[in-house]
Each structure stands twice: as structure tokens, then as C-alpha cells.
Design an enzyme around this catalytic site. Sequence first.
Site, PDB file in Angstrom:
ATOM      1  CG  ASP A  42      -1.630   1.224   1.478  1.00  0.00           C
ATOM      2  OD1 ASP A  42      -2.330   1.667   0.541  1.00  0.00           O
ATOM      3  OD2 ASP A  42      -1.487   1.813   2.569  1.00  0.00           O
ATOM      4  CG  ASP A  44      -1.182   7.668   0.244  1.00  0.00           C
ATOM      5  OD1 ASP A  44      -0.043   8.041  -0.104  1.00  0.00           O
ATOM      6  OD2 ASP A  44      -2.198   7.803  -0.479  1.00  0.00           O
TER       7      ASP A  44
END
Length: 558
Positions: A42, A44
Site C-alpha cells: 500500500d 499512503d
Amino acid sequence: MRQDQEDPYQRRSAQVYAAADRAGSRFVASPRAVLYDAVLLDRDGTLIEDVPYNGDPEKVRPVPGARAALDRLRSAGLRLAVVTNQSGLARGYFTGEQMRAVHARVEELLGRFDAWLVCPHDDADGCDCRKPAPGLVYAAARELGTTPSRCVLVGDIGRDVGAAMAAGAAAVLVPTPVTRPEEVAAAGWVATDLPAAVAEILRRQQAVQPSNPPTEPVRTALVVRSDSAGDVLVTGPAIRAVAAGAERVVLLCGPRGRAAANLLPGVDEIIEHPLPWIDPNPGPVDPEAMRSLSARLGAVGADQAVVFTSFHQSALPLALLLRMAAIDRIAAISDDYPGSLLDIRHRVPVGVPEPERALSLAAAAGHRLPDGDEPVLRLRRDAVPPRPADLGDPGYVVLHPGSAASSRACPPEVATRIVGALADAGHRVLVTGGPDERAVTARVAAAGGTDLGGRTDLAGLAAIVADASAVVVGNTGPAHLAAAAGVPVVSLFAPTVPFGQWGPYRVPTVRLGDAAAPCRDTRAASCPVPGHPCLSGVDPGDVVDALRTLAVSGGGGR
Ligand SMILES: [Zn+2]
């Protein structure tokens, strides 16, 4: 007792059901890559600090230790992809060009990624790619030339974990202050930060790889897995690893695991005997029975024994019997001091999936899965009978409400409402259960399903499960049958044992139920909490939604 002595399908030539075979991988893994080819990250909150809707490269700040951690993965031969929801695109908060500038800056700081997968949509778009939908995970695996089951995703919220699991990938949750406590409770694998997640990924990958291959060939290996069907099924990959390094494999199992043992590839012969220090409801220890078991094990002529156990079971009483049977080279996991009972005392941290825990013991004993085999559960196809013709075409949903441990069973009133909701949503539902569960299956099926309670043995159930589009089941044997057949699971998982160890392995899964309920980690066989709250609160609508998520992920209306 010889199993299928004349059977043409036995051992390595056995045709098997397996999840990984359905997808087909074109990426040729390095010989060291037993578990994973790729790590999906992922963006952020995981790789870089979360600056909401950031379109400015100057604001990119990697999390501490990110560059070094990613370089460790790269030098281990793992491919890296970023999988990120960027609804700011749909909402017009930044442009595609700004986002590409941000990604260029991320690569400047963190090194190159082999693929970038971005969902530009918003929740309202109902796309297949916005996490927790599994679309990005499927796309990343495709882009990297592998399959989701050979990927592990690292993320900071429940959406990341959900997307990975719905595709059949592993997931590590690295919580941040925005991660909700229930997301942490539901995750099967949690790490404190990105470097710790990477260290554990590499440790698990290494642990299933033998460091000292046996110096002498193994003619006969005795492998042991007592306890129930599910326990035997999750030990299957490790038994195949031993079979790859031994000329002959003899399996000692208990009466409750015998039917599952019959389904395992790689086993040449089965000895069935209860072990009173393993059984949940043991009879008294009969000295004569123990002497005769020891003699029988001695007659196997094994030149190696590998004793597989769950984390709360002891291998040592059997190790003593094996020593008395003059068997050398005994390997087992033991936190208790084994003295001279074990030649290889192996230890495994808590939280490792049971199939990998067992594979790591096989590796400590010098064995690994052969090239071309995957660390997935498998069943001997020749041991599974044809599915009854009166069940119609494949593509139904199996609901299995019961469990040998009532603490892990779905409450009948909840199962009844689930059947009703599934029928209303247009699913054909088959309700399965053992002979002693007929009353429950009849009641549950009356809400709109077909009652198959008591109609099958385990092999017959495997045949029914293998043609299902999904199985809705608690933490019990049929969940592992589904995993072995590559059939997606809606897991109504009572948290009495860790999900990370006992959840359906390497198969698309949606987990439902309260992971933080008070029964958590109690290992209770019957629910210690009035009202069985971990599963009584399951919303039937969530089961319907879970199936939608899994069907989307199947890509072609399984
Ligand atoms: Zn999308």
C-alpha cells in the site's frame, strides 16, 4: 494397513485438486522462493506518510526504514508492486500528471517498483479495484507474472488486508494511529512497522527452506499428525515435502483424522492409533496399547520420524515411544526441553499459518516441496468420489453450520437467516453436516436450501465442496477442504484460536464475525461467553456482500 496398494494414482503421480493450478503462473520463481514471489505495498501510511489527496512531490516522506527494508526484499529476489486507492483522482483533488510526479518522487526516494496499480475510483463508483475489493491484487499478480497466492501484501488498514485475503494473498497489517482496533483484531498477521513486516516475510520464506539437506537418503519416513481432519489437512504440504525427500512415507494419525489422511497426496501407508496426550477427550493410558503401538511403529523400519503437532500439543510422549522403538533422527517442534528425545528440536514463533509451521519443521528435517509443487493444501483426486448427480450443476454455495467444537459452530438461528438471505439473493444453497448434525442442517436448510446433513463422509463432502462456487463455514475441517479444492471461503471465524494460524490457507477468503469477542485465544471447545457473541452478530447481508466480493474476484463467474 496399506492404503490403496494397487492404486495407479498414488503418490507423486496423484492428480490433485489445488487452488494454484486454476490460475497458472508464468513467473519462474527462484529456487529459494517457496512461499512468495512478490510483495505488494500500500502507498499512503505504509510506504510514505499519509498526506491526504497529495498531488505535490515535495510532500513525499517515506516511513522510517522504508528504503533499506525494500532493498532487502529486492535483494532476496522478490518483486515489488504498489497497490493504492487514489480516489482523489475521481474527486478531482489532483490530476493524473500530479500523481505520476508523486510516484516518480517515491521511486527516487525508495527505488524502483516492478509495477504500480492504482484505483482511481471512489466508493460510489462500485468498481472492482478499490480496496477492499481484490481487483488491484489480481492485477498486480498478473502484471508481475505470478498468482495472488504467491503474493503478500503490506498495508495499514483493514481495506488492505481485506483486498489481499479476498484474492487469496497473504496480508501483513502495519497499524498506524488511524488503524481501527477492530481492524487490528481481525488481521491474521500484524507487524509493528514496515522493517519488521519485511523481516518476518523474509524469515518465513527462509524457514521453509532446508539449511541442512539430509546427508543420507531417507528410505522410510514416519510422519505423525494426530487430532482431527482439519489438522491433518493443513499438514498436507509438509507431508508432501517429506515425501519428496523419502522413498516411502508412513503416516500415523488418530481416528478423528483418518478420513482426511486418506485424502492426502504423498502418503504410502497409514497407521491409525489414538494418542491419549493429544485427544481432547482421551481415554485412560493403556500400557498394553502403548507397548503394542511402540512395537508397531518399530516395525515400520523408519530411518526418520517427523512429528507434527499444534502449538499447544507436546510431541515428547510420542518421541519417547519412538525412541523405545529404536527410531533415530526424530524431529519435532518443542518449546519444552526435550533432552535426548529429539534429534532436531525445532521452534516456531506464534502466529505462523499451520501449513507453514509444519513446512518449516519438514525443512528443519531436511525436506522441501519439490519444484513445481506449491505450498497449498491438496487432495488426492482419486480418493474423492463423484459428486451425487442429483445435486445439479456446479456453482452452488455450500453452508456448513456445524463444527466438532461448538464454540466454532455458527449458531443455527444465524445460519438459518444466512440461508434465507442467500436464497433471496439468487444463490442455490446446499447445507452440509455430519450424521450427528442432521437436526441442525434440516432446520437451517428449511429456510431455502437443500439439506445434505449426514449424507456424506469426508471424501463425499470434498466432492461437493470442490464444485461449489464458495463455502460459508466456521473454523472447522470443511474450511480446509475448500482451501484444498481452491474454492473461496466466507469464514465465520470464532476467534478462539488465532486466525493467522488457522484461517483458510491460500484461498480467496472473507472473514466475518467479531474478532475481538471475549472468547479470543481461549481455545475453548464450547463457547465460554453467554450468547456466543463472536458469531451470533453476523449479519446475513454481510455474507451476501462477501460472496459478491469473492465472485468479482473470481473473474468469470466461477
Ligand atoms: Zn477502482
